[in-house]
Enzyme design. Structure first.
Site, PDB file in Angstrom:
ATOM      1  N   HIS A  60      71.351  91.953  36.227  1.00 11.20           N
ATOM      2  CA  HIS A  60      70.993  92.631  37.438  1.00 11.20           C
ATOM      3  C   HIS A  60      69.730  91.871  38.072  1.00 11.20           C
ATOM      4  O   HIS A  60      68.747  92.230  38.247  1.00 11.20           O
ATOM      5  CB  HIS A  60      70.560  94.082  36.801  1.00 11.20           C
ATOM      6  CG  HIS A  60      70.912  94.981  38.322  1.00 11.20           C
ATOM      7  ND1 HIS A  60      70.048  95.096  39.327  1.00 11.20           N
ATOM      8  CD2 HIS A  60      72.011  95.616  38.785  1.00 11.20           C
ATOM      9  CE1 HIS A  60      70.724  95.839  40.174  1.00 11.20           C
ATOM     10  NE2 HIS A  60      71.788  96.476  39.755  1.00 11.20           N
ATOM     11  N   HIS A  86      75.901 105.514  41.199  1.00 10.63           N
ATOM     12  CA  HIS A  86      75.622 105.024  39.796  1.00 10.63           C
ATOM     13  C   HIS A  86      75.652 105.799  38.480  1.00 10.63           C
ATOM     14  O   HIS A  86      75.737 106.961  38.683  1.00 10.63           O
ATOM     15  CB  HIS A  86      74.018 104.532  39.812  1.00 10.63           C
ATOM     16  CG  HIS A  86      73.566 103.587  40.979  1.00 10.63           C
ATOM     17  ND1 HIS A  86      73.462 104.018  42.354  1.00 10.63           N
ATOM     18  CD2 HIS A  86      73.784 102.383  41.073  1.00 10.63           C
ATOM     19  CE1 HIS A  86      73.169 102.862  43.061  1.00 10.63           C
ATOM     20  NE2 HIS A  86      73.156 101.888  42.385  1.00 10.63           N
ATOM     21  N   HIS A 131      79.403  93.381  38.501  1.00  7.84           N
ATOM     22  CA  HIS A 131      78.192  93.491  38.932  1.00  7.84           C
ATOM     23  C   HIS A 131      77.299  92.308  38.519  1.00  7.84           C
ATOM     24  O   HIS A 131      75.935  92.559  38.293  1.00  7.84           O
ATOM     25  CB  HIS A 131      77.597  94.811  38.669  1.00  7.84           C
ATOM     26  CG  HIS A 131      76.454  95.373  39.488  1.00  7.84           C
ATOM     27  ND1 HIS A 131      76.638  95.243  40.881  1.00  7.84           N
ATOM     28  CD2 HIS A 131      75.501  96.087  39.358  1.00  7.84           C
ATOM     29  CE1 HIS A 131      75.579  95.950  41.553  1.00  7.84           C
ATOM     30  NE2 HIS A 131      74.726  96.220  40.554  1.00  7.84           N
ATOM     31  N   ASP A 150      78.107 101.963  40.149  1.00  5.25           N
ATOM     32  CA  ASP A 150      77.313 100.672  39.633  1.00  5.25           C
ATOM     33  C   ASP A 150      76.656 100.740  38.445  1.00  5.25           C
ATOM     34  O   ASP A 150      76.161 101.875  38.219  1.00  5.25           O
ATOM     35  CB  ASP A 150      76.249 100.083  40.704  1.00  5.25           C
ATOM     36  CG  ASP A 150      77.199  99.665  42.080  1.00  5.25           C
ATOM     37  OD1 ASP A 150      78.257  99.693  42.078  1.00  5.25           O
ATOM     38  OD2 ASP A 150      76.532  99.061  42.795  1.00  5.25           O
ATOM     39  N   ASP A 151      76.239  99.675  37.612  1.00  6.74           N
ATOM     40  CA  ASP A 151      75.392  99.655  36.804  1.00  6.74           C
ATOM     41  C   ASP A 151      75.569  99.773  35.398  1.00  6.74           C
ATOM     42  O   ASP A 151      74.695  99.509  34.467  1.00  6.74           O
ATOM     43  CB  ASP A 151      73.685 100.055  37.083  1.00  6.74           C
ATOM     44  CG  ASP A 151      73.066  99.519  38.332  1.00  6.74           C
ATOM     45  OD1 ASP A 151      73.844  98.562  38.825  1.00  6.74           O
ATOM     46  OD2 ASP A 151      72.203 100.067  38.712  1.00  6.74           O
TER      47      ASP A 151
HETATM   48 ZN   LIG Z   1      73.236  97.705  40.624  1.00  3.01          ZN
END
Ligand SMILES: [Zn+2]
Length: 176
Positions: free
Chosen positions: A59, A150, A55, A6-7
């Site tokens: 955020h 991540h 995603h 993620d991210d």
């Molecule tokens: Zn995230």
């Protein structure tokens, strides 16, 4: 089982792609579309057989927003993937893994599929302890598991051991 990151995309994406290539493993990335100016790793990730899902655009916790705001955030994200990258994103992971009925409705209406996880690596809390990240992942994976990781420096350090140990246990890595 599946590894998910993620991210991104960000400054470590290319290093993750190098590492995954060396390990000969496919993975699934959930990227925020506000970072889509990182075009080079995007093309390379797809060319290397990885999957890229949304995603959201930024955020933010979707559950603190109305249905219309959640729908807009997800729609903005998938249409940016489409117009900027010519990529039809079908998978979504909500920021922080937070979702509610409205999120599910927005995801359904956009024809997307929400992907959560059953194994959390806690890599975001384990800056100084990549070995603990490896243990948490390797000791908790079952057949069919989806692992939350991540694009962090400590995760990059842990990744080769995670892959080697899971391979030794007989797991195959699938791309979602
Ligand atoms: Zn995230």
């Amino acid at each position: 089982m599946a590894l998910t990151f993620d991210d991104g995309p960000g400054r470590l994406t290319s290093a993750f792609l190098d590492c995954l290539e060396e390990l000969d493993v496919g993975a699934t990335f959930f990227w925020q579309t506000r970072y889509l100016h990182h075009k080079r790793p995007f093309k390379r990730a797809l060319a290397n057989g990885h999957s890229i899902g949304s995603h959201a655009h930024k955020h933010r916790d979707l559950t603190k927003r109305s249905f219309e705001e959640q729908f807009d955030s997800l729609q903005t994200s998938v249409s940016l993937f489409s117009t900027v990258m010519n990529h039809e994103a079908t998978l979504v992971r909500p920021p922080y893994g937070q979702y509610n009925k409205e999120t599910q409705r927005a995801v359904d209406q956009l024809g997307l599929r929400m992907i959560m996880w059953d194994v959390a690596s806690f890599d975001w809390e384990l800056k100084e302890d990549p070995e603990k990240i490896t243990r948490l992942v390797v000791d908790n994976v079952k057949s069919g598991s989806i692992v939350l990781l991540h694009e962090l420096p400590q995760t990059l350090v842990a990744l080769p051991a995670i892959v080697h140990e899971l391979r030794q246990k007989g797991y195959h890595f699938v791309v979602l």
